[in-house]
Write an enzyme that holds these catalytic residues in place. Structure first.
Site, short mmCIF file in Angstrom:
data_model
loop_
_atom_site.label_atom_id
_atom_site.label_comp_id
_atom_site.label_asym_id
_atom_site.label_seq_id
_atom_site.Cartn_x
_atom_site.Cartn_y
_atom_site.Cartn_z
N GLU A 52 0.82 -1.21 0.00
CA GLU A 52 0.00 0.00 0.00
C GLU A 52 0.85 1.26 0.00
OE1 GLU A 52 -2.20 -2.88 2.86
OE2 GLU A 52 -0.19 -2.64 2.00
N ALA A 157 6.04 -36.57 -9.51
CA ALA A 157 5.64 -37.00 -10.84
C ALA A 157 5.59 -38.52 -10.83
CB ALA A 157 6.64 -36.53 -11.89
N ARG A 187 9.26 -23.76 -7.81
CA ARG A 187 10.43 -23.54 -6.94
C ARG A 187 10.71 -22.04 -6.77
NH1 ARG A 187 15.24 -27.79 -8.74
NH2 ARG A 187 14.26 -29.70 -7.95
N THR A 199 16.87 -39.47 -1.04
CA THR A 199 16.80 -38.80 -2.33
C THR A 199 18.09 -38.05 -2.61
OG1 THR A 199 14.40 -38.58 -2.24
CG2 THR A 199 15.56 -37.02 -3.64
N GLU A 307 9.81 -32.27 -2.04
CA GLU A 307 10.04 -32.97 -3.30
C GLU A 307 10.39 -34.45 -3.12
OE1 GLU A 307 12.33 -31.20 -6.33
OE2 GLU A 307 11.13 -29.38 -6.42
#
Length: 379
Positions: A52, A157, A187, A199, A307
């Site tokens: 603002e 996925a 991301r 991972t 992820e």
């Protein structure tokens, strides 16, 4: 100027600073005189002006008698900056249109009340696409302010038969280039990206944003720093040749280690240049994900992208730590008992108890389909 059209423009301003304002919400504001935009702005990185103030400063004397469109209810308290309600009143704004109320209990409804008490006409948008988008944009801030932990988006996925890798662990690539570009755009609007130690070892990821300007869904301001790269590991025993432990990536990488992690393992990570934070462990000696999220919240992380892999995603699901899901389905088949699915762990016993996504929508890419939705927390 049409209220919804103007609010759409204010939301574009808010979108331009997603992932750049934590622990403040990304907010957009626009000042209009009739059909003319005389000022606009977005939240500055901590702890600069609010949206603002930027918009009113740009408008100058043209703000008198204007309509101010702001995606979030103006603040009425002083935290690092003076209250925006005071600036709006002093600028002589005639009318304020708001996208969504502020979830902060110190502000919720009170910012609106202060403006109305000053004789300003205030309208809160409801039951329109812009109101829903305004709430979506500040959802991470709402979770952060209400719980002290980051809002968690889980992304994966998978193939048509529900596999995130083959039985050998190969997962490059399940989804196509356009889908992967969308992930990099995601991301770019979060504060941190989290993966598990498994991972990190198997994929050796960089967890960086690789996005050409033309690929961004919204035009965005430059980031003062990249999303924090986070690995959660109980033992802290990770190969020192990991990409995340190399000098070019280590400075923006954080390792969440179990409180039982040895001093030697911690020191090896510190020597690589990464930030190391301790978290509580569960009965099995694994880092407690809920405690890890609180630690990240204390560090000012407001929106976390999860992820994987399957163990971490499954743990987050079973501990009710996921707020939003973005799942790509590719028209491919892998098969095999040993090929992992997205959510490991014990799972739900009865189909009637399956967790249902809300606010679901789909996006068709070149060949993949993206399913997005909110995972409501169990009471």
């Amino acid at each position: 100027m049409d209220d919804q059209v103007a609010m759409h423009q204010a939301l574009l301003c808010a979108r331009s600073v997603e992932g750049r304002t934590s622990p403040r919400p990304p907010v957009g504001a626009l000042v209009a005189q009739g059909e003319n935009i005389v000022g606009q702005g977005a939240t500055a990185p901590p702890y600069g002006p609010h949206a603002e103030i930027y918009a009113l400063t740009q408008a100058g004397e043209a703000a008198r008698g204007s309509t101010l469109y702001v995606s979030l209810e103006p603040c009425c308290i002083s935290i690092h900056t003076p209250p925006c309600t005071a600036a709006i009143i002093a600028a002589g704004v005639r009318r304020v249109v708001i996208g969504t109320p502020d979830p902060n209990p110190r502000v919720h409804g009170q910012g609106i009340a202060q403006l109305r008490d000053a004789g300003i006409e205030v309208e809160l948008l409801e039951a329109c696409p812009e109101a829903r988008e305004a709430a979506e944009v500040i959802a991470p801030f709402a979770t952060f302010i209400e719980t002290g932990r980051p809002y968690v988006t889980a992304k994966w996925a998978m193939t048509l038969d529900g596999k995130i890798a083959s039985h050998t662990g190969d997962a490059r690539w399940i989804s196509g280039p356009d889908a992967r570009s969308w992930v990099h755009d995601l991301r770019d609007r979060v504060d941190a990206i989290l993966v598990g130690a498994g991972t990190a070892r198997a994929d050796n990821p960089h967890l960086t944003v690789r996005l050409a300007p033309a690929e961004a869904r919204w035009q965005r301001a430059p980031r003062p720093c990249p999303p924090l790269r986070v690995v959660i590991t109980g033992s802290g025993l990770l190969p020192t040749d990991l990409a995340l432990l190399q000098p070019e990536l280590a400075k923006d990488t954080c390792m969440l280690v179990g409180e039982t992690c040895s001093h030697e393992a911690r020191q090896r990570l510190v020597d690589c240049g990464v930030e190391v934070l301790s978290v509580a462990v569960d009965a099995a000696g694994r880092p407690d994900l809920g405690a890890a999220l609180q630690v990240l919240g204390q560090r000012g992380i407001m929106h976390l992208l999860l992820e994987g892999g399957a163990q971490l995603l499954g743990s987050a699901f079973e501990q009710d730590c996921i707020d939003h899901i973005a799942a790509f389905v590719a028209p491919k088949l892998i098969g095999g008992h040993g090929a992992p699915s997205p959510l490991a762990g014990q799972g739900i016993a009865l189909m009637e108890q399956a967790r249902q996504l809300r606010n679901v929508h789909t996006t068709l890419f070149e060949s993949d389909v993206l399913f997005e939705g909110d995972l409501l927390h169990e009471k």
